[in-house]
Design an enzyme around this catalytic site. Structure first.
Site, PDB file in Angstrom:
ATOM      1  N   CYS A   2      25.921  14.611 -17.670  1.00  0.00           N
ATOM      2  CA  CYS A   2      27.254  13.971 -17.810  1.00  0.00           C
ATOM      3  C   CYS A   2      27.594  13.527 -16.400  1.00  0.00           C
ATOM      4  O   CYS A   2      27.199  13.990 -15.256  1.00  0.00           O
ATOM      5  CB  CYS A   2      28.231  14.690 -18.419  1.00  0.00           C
ATOM      6  SG  CYS A   2      27.522  15.483 -20.112  1.00  0.00           S
ATOM      7  N   ARG A  27      24.901   8.086 -15.914  1.00  0.00           N
ATOM      8  CA  ARG A  27      24.440   9.405 -16.280  1.00  0.00           C
ATOM      9  C   ARG A  27      24.914   9.851 -17.690  1.00  0.00           C
ATOM     10  O   ARG A  27      24.872  10.931 -18.211  1.00  0.00           O
ATOM     11  CB  ARG A  27      25.632  10.331 -15.520  1.00  0.00           C
ATOM     12  CG  ARG A  27      25.118  10.335 -13.971  1.00  0.00           C
ATOM     13  CD  ARG A  27      26.045  11.148 -13.150  1.00  0.00           C
ATOM     14  NE  ARG A  27      25.644  12.621 -13.492  1.00  0.00           N
ATOM     15  CZ  ARG A  27      24.734  13.277 -12.799  1.00  0.00           C
ATOM     16  NH1 ARG A  27      23.807  12.602 -12.061  1.00  0.00           N
ATOM     17  NH2 ARG A  27      24.424  14.296 -13.280  1.00  0.00           N
ATOM     18  N   TRP A  74      27.278  12.557 -21.698  1.00  0.00           N
ATOM     19  CA  TRP A  74      25.838  12.511 -22.447  1.00  0.00           C
ATOM     20  C   TRP A  74      25.803  13.721 -23.255  1.00  0.00           C
ATOM     21  O   TRP A  74      25.489  14.514 -23.030  1.00  0.00           O
ATOM     22  CB  TRP A  74      24.816  12.309 -21.513  1.00  0.00           C
ATOM     23  CG  TRP A  74      23.664  11.956 -22.063  1.00  0.00           C
ATOM     24  CD1 TRP A  74      22.604  12.864 -22.300  1.00  0.00           C
ATOM     25  CD2 TRP A  74      22.861  10.714 -22.580  1.00  0.00           C
ATOM     26  NE1 TRP A  74      21.331  12.484 -22.765  1.00  0.00           N
ATOM     27  CE2 TRP A  74      21.756  11.150 -23.176  1.00  0.00           C
ATOM     28  CE3 TRP A  74      23.438   9.582 -22.851  1.00  0.00           C
ATOM     29  CZ2 TRP A  74      20.838  10.343 -23.731  1.00  0.00           C
ATOM     30  CZ3 TRP A  74      22.740   8.557 -23.392  1.00  0.00           C
ATOM     31  CH2 TRP A  74      21.371   9.020 -23.803  1.00  0.00           C
ATOM     32  N   ASN A 100      29.152  19.334 -16.712  1.00  0.00           N
ATOM     33  CA  ASN A 100      27.939  18.708 -16.656  1.00  0.00           C
ATOM     34  C   ASN A 100      27.040  19.934 -16.630  1.00  0.00           C
ATOM     35  O   ASN A 100      27.199  20.769 -15.740  1.00  0.00           O
ATOM     36  CB  ASN A 100      27.859  17.712 -15.453  1.00  0.00           C
ATOM     37  CG  ASN A 100      26.461  17.222 -15.674  1.00  0.00           C
ATOM     38  OD1 ASN A 100      25.778  17.172 -16.618  1.00  0.00           O
ATOM     39  ND2 ASN A 100      25.891  17.053 -14.233  1.00  0.00           N
ATOM     40  N   GLY A 101      26.090  19.913 -17.627  1.00  0.00           N
ATOM     41  CA  GLY A 101      25.118  20.870 -17.655  1.00  0.00           C
ATOM     42  C   GLY A 101      25.261  21.668 -19.101  1.00  0.00           C
ATOM     43  O   GLY A 101      25.504  21.053 -20.153  1.00  0.00           O
ATOM     44  N   GLU A 479      -1.276   6.031 -20.934  1.00  0.00           N
ATOM     45  CA  GLU A 479       0.224   5.820 -20.456  1.00  0.00           C
ATOM     46  C   GLU A 479      -0.131   4.925 -19.002  1.00  0.00           C
ATOM     47  O   GLU A 479       1.059   4.304 -18.810  1.00  0.00           O
ATOM     48  CB  GLU A 479       0.740   7.154 -20.314  1.00  0.00           C
ATOM     49  CG  GLU A 479       2.090   7.382 -19.613  1.00  0.00           C
ATOM     50  CD  GLU A 479       3.062   6.446 -20.370  1.00  0.00           C
ATOM     51  OE1 GLU A 479       2.857   5.947 -21.517  1.00  0.00           O
ATOM     52  OE2 GLU A 479       4.172   6.240 -19.936  1.00  0.00           O
ATOM     53  N   LYS A 483       1.871   1.789 -18.444  1.00  0.00           N
ATOM     54  CA  LYS A 483       3.036   1.564 -17.285  1.00  0.00           C
ATOM     55  C   LYS A 483       3.004   0.405 -16.563  1.00  0.00           C
ATOM     56  O   LYS A 483       3.815  -0.282 -16.152  1.00  0.00           O
ATOM     57  CB  LYS A 483       2.818   3.125 -16.504  1.00  0.00           C
ATOM     58  CG  LYS A 483       4.306   3.617 -15.940  1.00  0.00           C
ATOM     59  CD  LYS A 483       5.259   4.303 -17.031  1.00  0.00           C
ATOM     60  CE  LYS A 483       5.453   3.526 -18.369  1.00  0.00           C
ATOM     61  NZ  LYS A 483       5.946   4.381 -19.283  1.00  0.00           N
ATOM     62  N   GLU A 486       3.321  -3.103 -17.995  1.00  0.00           N
ATOM     63  CA  GLU A 486       4.645  -3.410 -18.603  1.00  0.00           C
ATOM     64  C   GLU A 486       5.660  -3.932 -17.558  1.00  0.00           C
ATOM     65  O   GLU A 486       6.444  -4.629 -17.476  1.00  0.00           O
ATOM     66  CB  GLU A 486       5.337  -2.381 -19.393  1.00  0.00           C
ATOM     67  CG  GLU A 486       5.848  -1.148 -18.845  1.00  0.00           C
ATOM     68  CD  GLU A 486       6.601  -0.082 -19.882  1.00  0.00           C
ATOM     69  OE1 GLU A 486       6.414   0.986 -19.828  1.00  0.00           O
ATOM     70  OE2 GLU A 486       7.205  -0.629 -20.833  1.00  0.00           O
ATOM     71  N   HIS A 502     -20.269   2.151 -24.160  1.00  0.00           N
ATOM     72  CA  HIS A 502     -20.068   1.450 -25.284  1.00  0.00           C
ATOM     73  C   HIS A 502     -19.559   0.413 -25.301  1.00  0.00           C
ATOM     74  O   HIS A 502     -19.222  -0.435 -26.329  1.00  0.00           O
ATOM     75  CB  HIS A 502     -19.342   2.555 -26.480  1.00  0.00           C
ATOM     76  CG  HIS A 502     -20.103   3.951 -26.433  1.00  0.00           C
ATOM     77  ND1 HIS A 502     -21.303   4.040 -27.035  1.00  0.00           N
ATOM     78  CD2 HIS A 502     -19.866   4.859 -26.131  1.00  0.00           C
ATOM     79  CE1 HIS A 502     -21.876   5.060 -26.959  1.00  0.00           C
ATOM     80  NE2 HIS A 502     -20.745   6.031 -26.345  1.00  0.00           N
ATOM     81  N   LYS A 594      14.797  -1.886 -23.953  1.00  0.00           N
ATOM     82  CA  LYS A 594      14.779  -0.400 -23.847  1.00  0.00           C
ATOM     83  C   LYS A 594      14.716   0.107 -25.110  1.00  0.00           C
ATOM     84  O   LYS A 594      13.920   1.408 -25.172  1.00  0.00           O
ATOM     85  CB  LYS A 594      16.131   0.026 -22.942  1.00  0.00           C
ATOM     86  CG  LYS A 594      16.111   1.615 -22.935  1.00  0.00           C
ATOM     87  CD  LYS A 594      15.219   1.984 -21.753  1.00  0.00           C
ATOM     88  CE  LYS A 594      14.921   3.465 -21.783  1.00  0.00           C
ATOM     89  NZ  LYS A 594      13.702   3.918 -21.279  1.00  0.00           N
TER      90      LYS A 594
HETATM   91  O1  M6R Z   1      12.925   5.206 -27.553  1.00  0.00           O
HETATM   92  P1  M6R Z   1      11.329   5.399 -28.148  1.00  0.00           P
HETATM   93  O2  M6R Z   1      10.695   6.494 -27.331  1.00  0.00           O
HETATM   94  O3  M6R Z   1      11.216   5.420 -29.567  1.00  0.00           O
HETATM   95  O4  M6R Z   1      10.708   3.999 -27.547  1.00  0.00           O
HETATM   96  C1  M6R Z   1       9.331   3.998 -27.941  1.00  0.00           C
HETATM   97  C2  M6R Z   1       8.753   2.882 -26.994  1.00  0.00           C
HETATM   98  O5  M6R Z   1       9.632   1.442 -27.215  1.00  0.00           O
HETATM   99  C3  M6R Z   1       8.732   3.027 -25.379  1.00  0.00           C
HETATM  100  O6  M6R Z   1       8.021   4.227 -25.085  1.00  0.00           O
HETATM  101  C4  M6R Z   1       8.317   1.816 -24.649  1.00  0.00           C
HETATM  102  O7  M6R Z   1       6.833   1.948 -24.917  1.00  0.00           O
HETATM  103  C5  M6R Z   1       8.540   2.030 -23.294  1.00  0.00           C
HETATM  104  N1  M6R Z   1       8.813   0.720 -22.669  1.00  0.00           N
HETATM  105  C6  M6R Z   1       7.471   2.596 -22.672  1.00  0.00           C
HETATM  106  O8  M6R Z   1       7.841   2.730 -20.954  1.00  0.00           O
END
Ligand code: M6R
Length: 599
Positions: A2, A27, A74, A100-101, A479, A483, A486, A502, A594
């Site tokens: 928070c 935050r 939050w 906060n915490g 992953e 990363k 994207e 393969h 997001k």
């Molecule tokens: O909010 P969520 O964890 O359900 O979101 C899932 C994916 O949309 C999310 O992880 C997406 O792949 C990110 N942009 C990865 O960095």
């Protein structure tokens, strides 16, 4: 996570605090509130939603006060609501406080205070601190003494700031494991969770340390410890501009969030004792009945789910099937009796994950979720929810949510194993002991930053990247590739190390760097073989390991199970630096949102 902002001085602090809270919205932003002193009494304004709503209330109320505390929330304990938002008061409105915490022993304190006649208005852990100070005031009649005594009883993490109507202009604050900064100006003082909250008024700050108790008033400040001993702290001068200050001095939120990880993991771990009922709300009897897991998620959360499969199978000795939620929701699943569905989601709002969860629920399957946003739809629809405690993740590319999900899922595997007798209490405790080292290990992993920046500098013009891993290194390879693609918009793919011959090995040439994930343990030699194979085809190798290996990124030594959580750090940094060198818009990559709330 928070945000706290507080002011005491000689002018109207209304604008200072409301602008400060706005700067701290990164935050938390589910509700906000202020407490201000006027005519020797405390007035409180609260609103659900963004700070903008609170601003409107403050405008209507014509707030004019030289002493104000504010908070942007939050939610961690209790849904986002008027009652749960801060500031909180005791029985009387003589004390007001923002926190906060997480106060770990709040239930125990609440019971003790309730027996003394304290009435609680919220579901939060924070409110107990206000009542506790009020209780001590009955004895000491002195704000500083009462505050200091109360703080000694709090367990967990906190940054707290409180005001008392009978000592106008005085603010008391305490810090332990949650950030708190003191801002110093001429006849005015500021307290905040982060510097941007008051940067336009002063650049003279003290970064408070754990155990500090702070008293401010327009005439000065004092820092003591719990025993009342005076403490001297260094005054620093901030030379960041306002925009970079909001990112804690980092160039992007993504980089800040990568560096937030030791704290996020620590906050998540704090709520996960080795007790399946306390941490996951699953009774030991139910844990014994579980026959297997379906784990569903999307994107990065799906990679966390894949790692969980290895842990649940090897530690809890239960079968686990992992699938992207978008496939699961349309597949004819033959649900098995006594299998549980686990849904992993940072936002708790991802449309595919939610639909897959509803489908399982309709089939009578019990649902466990791992979410970061309290009260989110997925959390509300689940039978059991465990929260990661990362605070808001601003950057579209998920980093701290991923490692916190892994932490929670690894803990689930250990808790399940202990409840089902697959591990003895002693064995489980020893795995937990290692898990508690994670924040320190991640801090060490972050020290690879410079090495990775140099590697990225050599590699950023390459068109394509391959990531290889086996066992829990495999989800991590996926992953690492996700990363990179994207945020850099480069082609990147992750494969299981054993799969390259393969087919994928045909992609490998001098223009294709290969990143290998190689924990010490049963797959290490196999991964070394893969390294030789790709090297023979001219590829540049970037090896990430916790073995002593030259020309590699060497991480702190741990058991194989913790490797993916720690090795996520260099992968995130690698993607970050490549994207930065290519001038990408890192926090908001093209075409991505997001939270994906549509199909
Ligand atoms: O909010 P969520 O964890 O359900 O979101 C899932 C994916 O949309 C999310 O992880 C997406 O792949 C990110 N942009 C990865 O960095």
């Amino acid at each position: 996570m928070c945000g706290i902002a507080a002011y005491t001085g000689k002018k109207n602090g209304n604008t200072v605090i409301l602008n400060g809270l706005k700067k701290l919205e990164y935050r938390g932003y589910d509700s906000a509130g202020i407490a201000y002193l006027q005519n020797a009494s405390i007035n409180i304004l609260k609103s659900v939603g963004k700070v903008e709503n609170l601003k409107e209330l403050a405008l209507k109320d014509k707030v004019n006060s030289f002493c104000i505390i504010g908070h942007t929330r939050w939610a961690t304990h209790g849904k986002p609501s008027q009652e749960n938002s801060h500031p909180h008061t005791g029985n009387k409105s003589e004390i007001a406080l923002v926190h906060n915490g997480i106060i770990e022993n709040y239930l125990e304190l609440k019971q003790r205070l309730a027996a003394k006649g304290h009435k609680f208005k919220s579901e939060t852990d924070s409110e107990v601190a206000a009542h506790l100070i009020e209780e001590y005031l009955k004895k000491t009649k002195n704000f500083e003494a009462a505050f200091t005594s109360a703080v000694k009883h709090l367990k967990g993490a906190y940054a707290i700031t409180a005001m008392y109507s009978k000592e106008p202009g005085v603010l008391m604050a305490a810090k332990k494991q949650s950030p708190l900064v003191l801002g110093i100006a001429e006849d005015e003082y500021f307290l905040a969770s982060d510097v941007p909250a008051f940067l336009e008024y002063t650049r003279k700050v003290i970064f408070l340390e754990d155990g500090d108790i702070i008293k401010i008033s327009p005439t000065g400040y004092k820092i003591t410890n719990a025993q009342g001993g005076n403490i001297k702290r260094k005054i620093s001068f901030i030379n960041w501009d306002s925009a970079s200050a909001q990112k804690g001095g980092y160039k992007h939120f993504m980089l800040k969030e990568i560096f937030d990880q030791p704290q996020a993991v620590e906050d998540t771990l704090r709520t996960l004792p080795l007790n399946i009922e306390k941490s996951f709300s699953i009774t030991p009897a139910r844990a014994k009945k579980i026959k297997g897991f379906y784990i569903i998620a999307c994107g990065t959360a799906y990679h966390a789910a894949l790692a969980a499969k290895y842990w649940i199978e090897s530690i809890a000795k239960l079968p686990a099937e992992v699938e992207t939620a978008s496939e699961f929701r349309y597949r004819d699943v033959n649900f098995q009796k006594d299998w549980v569905l686990a849904a992993i989601s940072q936002s708790g709002e991802t449309a595919d994950t939610l639909s897959a969860l509803i489908k399982a629920k309709k089939a009578g399957v019990k649902v466990l979720s791992v979410c970061n946003v309290l009260g989110s739809t997925i959390a509300r629809e689940s039978d059991f929810t465990v929260y990661t405690h990362c605070g808001p993740e601003i950057s579209v590319a998920s980093t701290k949510a991923f490692t916190a999900q892994l932490t929670a899922l690894y803990s689930l595997a250990i808790n399940l194993a202990a409840a089902r007798g697959a591990l003895s209490k002693k064995e489980a405790a020893s795995l937990y002991k290692e898990l508690y080292r994670l924040p320190a290990l991640m801090t060490q992993a972050l020290k690879t930053r410079e090495q990775i920046r140099k590697i990225a500098k050599k590699a950023y013009k390459k068109p394509s990247f391959i990531f290889l891993g086996r066992n829990t290194g495999y989800p991590l390879a996926l992953e690492g590739a996700l990363k990179l693609k994207e945020i850099s918009y480069l082609h990147a793919e992750g494969f299981a190390g054993g799969e390259i011959k393969h087919g994928p090995i045909a992609l490998i040439d001098a223009a294709t760097p290969v990143i290998t994930l190689m924990p010490a343990g049963k797959t290490y030699d196999k991964m070394l073989n893969s390294c030789r194979e790709v090297e023979a085809r001219g590829a540049d190798l970037i090896m990430i390991t916790n073995e002593c290996l030259s020309n590699a990124i060497v991480l702190p030594k741990t058991g194989e199970n913790l490797f993916p959580i720690i090795a996520a750090v260099p992968l995130q940094l690698f993607a970050y630096y490549i994207a930065d060198l290519r001038g990408r818009e890192i926090d908001r990559p093209r075409n991505l949102a997001k939270s994906v709330t549509v199909e």
